[in-house]
Scaffold this motif. Structure first.
Motif, mmCIF file in Angstrom:
data_model
loop_
_atom_site.group_PDB
_atom_site.id
_atom_site.type_symbol
_atom_site.label_atom_id
_atom_site.label_comp_id
_atom_site.label_asym_id
_atom_site.label_seq_id
_atom_site.Cartn_x
_atom_site.Cartn_y
_atom_site.Cartn_z
ATOM 1 N N ALA A 92 0.844 -1.207 0.000
ATOM 2 C CA ALA A 92 0.000 0.000 0.000
ATOM 3 C C ALA A 92 0.874 1.250 0.000
ATOM 4 O O ALA A 92 0.614 2.198 -0.744
ATOM 5 C CB ALA A 92 -0.931 -0.010 1.207
ATOM 6 N N GLN A 93 1.917 1.230 0.810
ATOM 7 C CA GLN A 93 2.816 2.374 0.862
ATOM 8 C C GLN A 93 3.465 2.609 -0.505
ATOM 9 O O GLN A 93 3.549 3.743 -0.968
ATOM 10 C CB GLN A 93 3.902 2.160 1.913
ATOM 11 N N GLU A 94 3.885 1.545 -1.150
ATOM 12 C CA GLU A 94 4.517 1.674 -2.464
ATOM 13 C C GLU A 94 3.543 2.217 -3.504
ATOM 14 O O GLU A 94 3.912 3.046 -4.336
ATOM 15 C CB GLU A 94 5.092 0.329 -2.900
ATOM 16 N N ILE A 95 2.295 1.771 -3.464
ATOM 17 C CA ILE A 95 1.286 2.271 -4.414
ATOM 18 C C ILE A 95 1.057 3.763 -4.200
ATOM 19 O O ILE A 95 1.065 4.551 -5.147
ATOM 20 C CB ILE A 95 -0.039 1.488 -4.274
ATOM 21 N N ILE A 96 0.855 4.160 -2.962
ATOM 22 C CA ILE A 96 0.578 5.574 -2.647
ATOM 23 C C ILE A 96 1.775 6.444 -3.010
ATOM 24 O O ILE A 96 1.624 7.483 -3.670
ATOM 25 C CB ILE A 96 0.202 5.737 -1.162
ATOM 26 N N ASP A 97 2.964 6.035 -2.590
ATOM 27 C CA ASP A 97 4.154 6.849 -2.844
ATOM 28 C C ASP A 97 4.517 6.920 -4.321
ATOM 29 O O ASP A 97 4.864 7.984 -4.826
ATOM 30 C CB ASP A 97 5.346 6.320 -2.043
ATOM 31 N N SER A 98 4.444 5.789 -5.025
ATOM 32 C CA SER A 98 4.803 5.820 -6.447
ATOM 33 C C SER A 98 3.794 6.658 -7.226
ATOM 34 O O SER A 98 4.174 7.376 -8.159
ATOM 35 C CB SER A 98 4.917 4.413 -7.027
ATOM 36 N N HIS A 99 2.538 6.609 -6.837
ATOM 37 C CA HIS A 99 1.543 7.454 -7.498
ATOM 38 C C HIS A 99 1.826 8.933 -7.241
ATOM 39 O O HIS A 99 1.800 9.749 -8.161
ATOM 40 C CB HIS A 99 0.125 7.104 -7.022
ATOM 41 N N TYR A 100 2.110 9.263 -5.984
ATOM 42 C CA TYR A 100 2.413 10.657 -5.642
ATOM 43 C C TYR A 100 3.586 11.166 -6.480
ATOM 44 O O TYR A 100 3.521 12.237 -7.080
ATOM 45 C CB TYR A 100 2.731 10.790 -4.149
ATOM 46 N N LYS A 122 -2.790 12.709 -5.263
ATOM 47 C CA LYS A 122 -3.526 12.533 -4.009
ATOM 48 C C LYS A 122 -4.329 11.243 -4.083
ATOM 49 O O LYS A 122 -5.021 10.990 -5.060
ATOM 50 C CB LYS A 122 -4.455 13.714 -3.766
ATOM 51 N N THR A 123 -4.234 10.454 -3.022
ATOM 52 C CA THR A 123 -4.875 9.148 -2.961
ATOM 53 C C THR A 123 -6.035 9.168 -1.982
ATOM 54 O O THR A 123 -5.892 9.680 -0.872
ATOM 55 C CB THR A 123 -3.858 8.074 -2.524
ATOM 56 N N LEU A 124 -7.155 8.607 -2.405
ATOM 57 C CA LEU A 124 -8.278 8.348 -1.503
ATOM 58 C C LEU A 124 -8.235 6.873 -1.168
ATOM 59 O O LEU A 124 -8.449 6.015 -2.027
ATOM 60 C CB LEU A 124 -9.611 8.730 -2.142
ATOM 61 N N LEU A 125 -7.901 6.560 0.070
ATOM 62 C CA LEU A 125 -7.828 5.193 0.587
ATOM 63 C C LEU A 125 -9.192 4.877 1.187
ATOM 64 O O LEU A 125 -9.694 5.649 2.009
ATOM 65 C CB LEU A 125 -6.727 5.139 1.651
ATOM 66 N N PHE A 126 -9.795 3.757 0.768
ATOM 67 C CA PHE A 126 -11.151 3.474 1.240
ATOM 68 C C PHE A 126 -11.413 1.988 1.374
ATOM 69 O O PHE A 126 -10.741 1.157 0.779
ATOM 70 C CB PHE A 126 -12.190 4.102 0.299
#
Length: 183
Positions: A92-100, A122-126
């Motif tokens: 999850a961290q890798e997905i959020i950071d690489s997207h950012y 910006k990520t919306l985690l849900f």
């Protein structure tokens, strides 16, 4: 002040991370106003197979997708049960950071000199309610990025999204994860 109705909305945890329920992914004005550029679903594997809760590529597939009316890319973290979440915190961290970072690089030149354009994705985690699985993933992410303890991360998430529910098993999972990411 927290109002009961806020549980149906997403809250901002960090400048690039929001936490909310499935219903917040359908709020077009919210997504546009907050410049949400990735929807990240945390869901059960059964829900993923039934193609519920959005989120294109799951743990097994790895791909992304866009299956929402806003055409925002979506990804999924799929787990058979809550005890599997700890194995997905790093992903999850890798997905959020690489997207950012990807969106930051794409928008950097556009944003230079323009204070209205904020670079970075910006990520919306849900999850379905925004109060359980996605909240635990958010707390793990915050622990890693801010270098805090489990208690500090839980307090930060609860301070922004008052309706989250960290049961004892989830708290134990986060406490167990703390020395892993610090190693």
């Amino acid at each position: 002040d927290w109002k009961y109705e806020y549980r149906r909305e997403a809250q901002q945890l960090l400048p690039h991370l929001f936490l909310g329920p499935l219903s917040s992914t359908k709020n077009t004005s919210f997504l546009q106003q907050n410049n949400i550029t990735l929807l990240l679903a945390v869901r059960s594997s059964m829900t993923a197979r039934a193609r519920l809760l959005g989120g294109g590529g799951g743990s097994g597939g790895g791909g992304g997708g866009s299956n929402n009316k806003n055409n925002i890319p979506s990804r999924g973290i799929d787990v058979a049960n809550n005890s599997e979440l700890i194995s997905q915190f790093q992903r999850a961290q890798e997905i959020i950071d690489s997207h950012y970072l990807r969106v930051f690089q794409e928008t950097w030149m556009t944003a230079r000199g323009n204070r209205n354009v904020v670079p970075g994705g910006k990520t919306l985690l849900f999850c379905e309610s925004g109060n359980e699985r996605s909240a635990v993933v958010a707390a793990a992410y915050i622990m890693q990025h801010l270098g805090g303890s489990t208690v500090q991360a839980i307090q930060m998430v609860q301070g922004r999204r008052f309706c989250v529910c960290f049961d004892d098993a989830m708290k134990w999972m986060l406490t167990s994860y703390e020395p892993i990411w610090k190693a």
